[in-house]
Motif scaffolding. Sequence first.
Motif, mmCIF file in Angstrom:
data_model
loop_
_atom_site.group_PDB
_atom_site.id
_atom_site.type_symbol
_atom_site.label_atom_id
_atom_site.label_comp_id
_atom_site.label_asym_id
_atom_site.label_seq_id
_atom_site.Cartn_x
_atom_site.Cartn_y
_atom_site.Cartn_z
ATOM 1 N N ALA A 97 -25.546 37.634 12.119
ATOM 2 C CA ALA A 97 -25.797 37.726 10.675
ATOM 3 C C ALA A 97 -27.261 38.018 10.365
ATOM 4 O O ALA A 97 -27.571 38.808 9.466
ATOM 5 N N LYS A 100 -28.029 41.704 11.029
ATOM 6 C CA LYS A 100 -27.443 42.550 9.984
ATOM 7 C C LYS A 100 -28.247 42.443 8.691
ATOM 8 O O LYS A 100 -28.490 43.455 8.016
ATOM 9 N N LEU A 101 -28.672 41.229 8.352
ATOM 10 C CA LEU A 101 -29.489 41.041 7.159
ATOM 11 C C LEU A 101 -30.817 41.777 7.284
ATOM 12 O O LEU A 101 -31.293 42.393 6.319
ATOM 13 N N GLN A 104 -30.257 45.335 6.501
ATOM 14 C CA GLN A 104 -30.103 45.535 5.057
ATOM 15 C C GLN A 104 -31.457 45.518 4.353
ATOM 16 O O GLN A 104 -31.683 46.305 3.425
ATOM 17 N N THR A 149 -24.801 44.735 -2.030
ATOM 18 C CA THR A 149 -24.284 45.218 -0.746
ATOM 19 C C THR A 149 -23.392 44.162 -0.094
ATOM 20 O O THR A 149 -22.275 44.463 0.366
ATOM 21 N N ASN A 150 -23.851 42.935 -0.058
ATOM 22 C CA ASN A 150 -23.072 41.874 0.570
ATOM 23 C C ASN A 150 -21.894 41.430 -0.280
ATOM 24 O O ASN A 150 -20.872 40.994 0.250
ATOM 25 N N ASN A 153 -19.192 43.830 0.432
ATOM 26 C CA ASN A 153 -18.744 43.580 1.796
ATOM 27 C C ASN A 153 -17.848 42.343 1.856
ATOM 28 O O ASN A 153 -16.859 42.301 2.590
ATOM 29 N N LEU A 154 -18.185 41.339 1.057
ATOM 30 C CA LEU A 154 -17.430 40.091 1.066
ATOM 31 C C LEU A 154 -16.034 40.259 0.489
ATOM 32 O O LEU A 154 -15.094 39.583 0.914
ATOM 33 N N ASP A 213 -17.627 47.250 7.895
ATOM 34 C CA ASP A 213 -18.918 47.008 7.250
ATOM 35 C C ASP A 213 -19.625 48.327 6.954
ATOM 36 O O ASP A 213 -20.423 48.407 6.012
ATOM 37 N N MET A 217 -20.600 48.087 3.076
ATOM 38 C CA MET A 217 -22.033 47.990 2.792
ATOM 39 C C MET A 217 -22.552 49.267 2.151
ATOM 40 O O MET A 217 -23.420 49.229 1.269
ATOM 41 N N THR A 254 -18.561 36.206 -4.865
ATOM 42 C CA THR A 254 -19.672 35.711 -4.043
ATOM 43 C C THR A 254 -20.293 34.465 -4.663
ATOM 44 O O THR A 254 -20.572 33.479 -3.966
#
Length: 360
Positions: A97, A100-101, A104, A149-150, A153-154, A213, A217, A254
């Motif tokens: 994670a 990936k962050l 981003q 973006t997240n 994705n979520l 993703d 994303m 989210t």
Amino acid sequence: MALAVCAAFLLALMLTPLARRVAFLIGAVDAPGGRKVHQQLMPRLGGLAIFGGFVLTVLAMAVFDSDYLRSEIMGMLVGGAIIVFVGILDDTRDLPAKVKLLGQVVAALSILPFGLSVDFVTNPFVGPDVVELGWLRAPITVLWIIGVTNAVNLIDGLDGLAAGIAAIASVTMAVVAWTQGQLLVASLALILAASAAGFLKHNFHPARIFMGDTGAMFLGFILACLSIMGLAKVATVISVFIPILIVGIPILDTGFAIFRRVQKGQPIFQADKDHLHHRLLALGFSHPQTVMIIYGINTVLGATAVFLTTVSTAQSVFILILLASLILVAADRVGILGRSPSAPEVAASRIGVDVEDESN
């Protein structure tokens, strides 16, 4: 614009089978189990088709219209390419994670030198006065980009869900941008919607490929960039809330997930099965019914965003308060705030479910 929309749709439609073959070739596949709904090995690189449909169409439009070569658009494409690269790595290697962050953040920072940033915000409590952000423009821009973006994705948890939500959000953004005279942003939003729709032909239940993703994303990243290019440049009080409504379902889901996990004393990044689509499935709705319900909710939020641009500030505030109240009540009844629905609520929610679904 009509030709561009058709081209983006057809490109994504034709590129998706190619992306499917590439996914199997490089091992970008999703195995069933755990929180996942699917029951078989699925390729998850469909985002390449969305990326190809959007980018190739925008570059083709640049040949005929130099406006598509604007610095902000080039920055969006550069950042989009970075986010797709990160997505491919994650779809093939399951990146940690934090890594990936970091990717981003790099993608979000890459757009700043191109002049794509949130430069001011409107003060919703005082009036039409704007607050210049100064040195805060970079962190606020990065936070907005990463957040949207997240969020998209979520929400990518069911066949066709994220692609459809992104398409609805893009069309809504196009309408709002058009009414504000942002014709270039409107055309880009429609191209994005068409790219998502072309992929959706292969992704709607039962899906033959996931966007992964890579796609989720990318869709979130471009939606965030477009909102900055167009809607964040409008100096009206209600403009603060328009982008949030347009990307309503991903942002709300989210936000509720963070609230739910904090309330339970869980890490906010810990996955659970209490997202909106999980709760609707638990209430007895079928896979397609769940997706269509969420489509409907996001359409209502998008229509509200469009409507808010036509009414006074006082009316907008009243509508937003009413909408927020309805959302909180509905979220509590469905169970995404952490409370399990009661038996009567479950029974009531199942009214109208097909007999075939009941037997399953």
